[in-house]
Design an enzyme around this catalytic site. Sequence first.
Site, mmCIF file in Angstrom:
data_model
loop_
_atom_site.group_PDB
_atom_site.id
_atom_site.type_symbol
_atom_site.label_atom_id
_atom_site.label_comp_id
_atom_site.label_asym_id
_atom_site.label_seq_id
_atom_site.Cartn_x
_atom_site.Cartn_y
_atom_site.Cartn_z
ATOM 1 C CG ASP A 103 21.246 75.454 -101.479
ATOM 2 O OD1 ASP A 103 21.708 74.419 -100.971
ATOM 3 O OD2 ASP A 103 20.596 76.307 -100.851
ATOM 4 C CE LYS A 159 38.781 70.831 -84.391
ATOM 5 N NZ LYS A 159 38.561 71.517 -83.158
ATOM 6 C CG HIS A 189 44.679 75.087 -85.351
ATOM 7 N ND1 HIS A 189 43.577 74.520 -84.767
ATOM 8 C CD2 HIS A 189 45.053 76.110 -84.523
ATOM 9 C CE1 HIS A 189 43.301 75.169 -83.648
ATOM 10 N NE2 HIS A 189 44.172 76.126 -83.471
ATOM 11 C CE LYS A 193 47.891 76.741 -81.445
ATOM 12 N NZ LYS A 193 47.318 78.051 -81.665
ATOM 13 C CD GLU A 227 40.198 77.435 -76.168
ATOM 14 O OE1 GLU A 227 40.410 78.046 -77.208
ATOM 15 O OE2 GLU A 227 39.460 76.447 -76.108
ATOM 16 C CG ASP A 246 36.584 71.678 -79.918
ATOM 17 O OD1 ASP A 246 36.797 71.692 -81.143
ATOM 18 O OD2 ASP A 246 36.611 72.702 -79.209
ATOM 19 C CG HIS A 251 43.836 71.041 -81.095
ATOM 20 N ND1 HIS A 251 43.953 70.844 -82.452
ATOM 21 C CD2 HIS A 251 42.748 71.839 -80.945
ATOM 22 C CE1 HIS A 251 42.989 71.491 -83.072
ATOM 23 N NE2 HIS A 251 42.241 72.098 -82.189
ATOM 24 C CE LYS A 337 36.049 75.932 -76.465
ATOM 25 N NZ LYS A 337 37.372 75.806 -77.054
HETATM 26 C C1 BG6 Z 1 39.819 74.786 -82.240
HETATM 27 C C2 BG6 Z 1 38.693 74.386 -81.335
HETATM 28 O O1 BG6 Z 1 40.224 73.699 -83.009
HETATM 29 O O2 BG6 Z 1 40.889 75.271 -81.474
HETATM 30 C C3 BG6 Z 1 38.257 75.578 -80.509
HETATM 31 O O3 BG6 Z 1 37.600 73.914 -82.099
HETATM 32 C C4 BG6 Z 1 39.436 76.180 -79.794
HETATM 33 O O4 BG6 Z 1 37.239 75.196 -79.591
HETATM 34 C C5 BG6 Z 1 40.589 76.443 -80.743
HETATM 35 O O5 BG6 Z 1 39.024 77.391 -79.199
HETATM 36 C C6 BG6 Z 1 41.837 76.882 -80.014
HETATM 37 O O6 BG6 Z 1 42.819 77.194 -80.957
HETATM 38 P P1 BG6 Z 1 43.852 78.368 -80.744
HETATM 39 O O7 BG6 Z 1 44.768 78.312 -81.900
HETATM 40 O O8 BG6 Z 1 43.063 79.640 -80.681
HETATM 41 O O9 BG6 Z 1 44.517 78.076 -79.433
#
Ligand code: BG6
Length: 491
Positions: A103, A159, A189, A193, A227, A246, A251, A337
Site C-alpha cells: 500500500d 502459475k 516447480h 524437482k 494428494e 492448478d 505440472h 485433493k
Molecule cells: C502446487 C499446487 O503448485 O503444487 C498445489 O498449487 C499442490 O495445489 C502443489 O498441492 C503440489 O506440489 P508438491 O511439490 O508438494 O507435490
Amino acid sequence: MTDHSDPNDVSSTLMSPLKPHVIVLFGASGDLARRKLLPGLLHLSQAGLLPDCRIIGTSLDNLDDEQFRNFARKASEEFSSAHHVSDRVWEQFGPRLRFVPQDDGPAALKLAVTAAERELGGEPRRLHYLSVPPNAARAVVKTLGEADLVDRSRIIMEKPFGTDLASARKLNAYLHETFAEEQIFRIDHFLGKEAAQNILAFRFANGLFEPIWNRNHIQHVQIDVPEVLSLEQRVGFYEQTGAYRDMVVTHLFQVLAFMAMEPPTALEPRAISEEKNKVFRSMRMIEPSHVVRGQYLGYRDEPGVAADSDTETFIALKAEIDNWRWAGVPFFLRTGKRMAEGARIISIAFHEPPKSMFPPNSGVGQHGPDHLTFDLADASKLSLSFYGKRPGPGMKLDKLSLQFALHETGRQTDVLEAYERLIHDAMSGDHTLFTTSEGIERLWELSTSLIDSPSPVRSYAPGSWGPNAIHQLIAPHAWRLPFERGWRSKE
Ligand code: BG6
C-alpha cells in the site's frame, strides 16, 4: 536499459559466481512464501548458493522489517528441512530481509530497492518474484514499471499462467509491454524437482532405455499425483482454479513433455523448449468425454465455497500424442485433493509378450505388465518390475523388481528443493527448466473443449482414489496406485 543478453547462452553463468542481487518478493507473507520461498532462500544461503543479496518482501500486510524477519524465521523453522535455525545461521541471513507494505506504493518500493542497491554497491541484478494470484499479477507488473525497476531485472511468474487461451495471450501481451521475453521466467516447480530432471538423465544419458521408449514397446503411461491435503486457506484461490488449472495444465503436462519429448540437440533452453513444445503441438485436444472431474464430499460445506460449486478437486484424464513415437499410446493423468495417499509417480507399462510358453497357472501375466516406475518425491526412487522364477521345483513366476533410491547414492543432502533450484537458475539467467509462452498457450488451446463444456463433476469420498468412473476411463488397464507391493526399504 533492458537486459538483452542471449537467454540461450547460459554457459558463462552456470558455474560462475552469481552477481549480487536485490530480490523483491511480492506476496511475501503468503502461503507459498512461508512454506517454500523464504525457507528456500535461507537454504540457498546456507548452501553457499545465494549471492550477496538483499531480499525485499512486499504484500498487502502492514509489516515492518522486524516483523517480516520474525515471520521468515518462524516459516523457516516450520518448513525448512533442518527445522532448527540457529542464531548463528540467522545472524547471516535475517539482516538481509526488508519489508515494504504494498500500500505504500511504487515510490516506496523503489526507495527500498535503491537503498538495498547502495548497500550492495555497483549495479546489482534485480529478481522480482511474483508469488501472487493470477489476477494480481498485472498490478504487480504495473507497479514494477511505475517504480522503474525493469532494468537489470528478471521476473519469476507463478502459475497458473492465465486461465484459458485468451487470458494467457492477454497476459503475455501485457507482460511484453514492460519486460522482454528473456527477462520472464514462468515457473513450474515440478520441473525443478530433482526426480523430474532425472527423467532427462535416465532417457538421454543411457543407451538402454531410449530404444524401447516408444509405441512398439510401451503400452500406456500413467502420471499420477494424488494428494491427501485439503485446501484450507487456499479455498478462495481454488474455487477460481480447480484441479485442472492448478495441477494438470501446469505440472502434469510439463512432466508428460519430459517423458515424451524427442532427444533435444543440446542441454540448453532453446533446444529443450522446442522439443517440449513439439510434444504439445502433437497432442490431441483434451476431450471432455476422456475426463473424469471429481469433487470430494464436504467441499461445498467449506467456508468460502459456493453451495453449488462446480469446481473440481480431482481430475483424471486420457491424453493422446499423435506422433510417430506415441500414436496409440494413452497417457493417463490423475490428481486430486483429500485422496487416500500422497504420491507423485510416473508409471510406464510395457507390452506383454506376444506368446507364452509358461503354463496358465505359472503366474505369468497375473500381476500386470512389466513396469518402469519413477517416484518423483524429493527422496526419489525408481523401479523396474518383471516376472522372474520363484526358487524351487517347477516353474512358478513371481513379479520381482529392480529398485533404486536416491538416498543410496549418499548424496541426498545435496538435493535442492524445487523452488530453490529454480530461483537459483533464474538468478543465473538459465531458462532451461522454465516454461515458454508458446508452450503455455498451446496447452490452453488443447484445453478449450474441456473448459467450454466441462464433463460433469462427480463426488468422491475423502480418503478415496476418486470417483468410480476412473476405472472405466483407464480400462482395460488399471491404475497402478495403490501399489500392489510397496517399495522395498533397505534402511
Ligand atoms: C502446487 C499446487 O503448485 O503444487 C498445489 O498449487 C499442490 O495445489 C502443489 O498441492 C503440489 O506440489 P508438491 O511439490 O508438494 O507435490
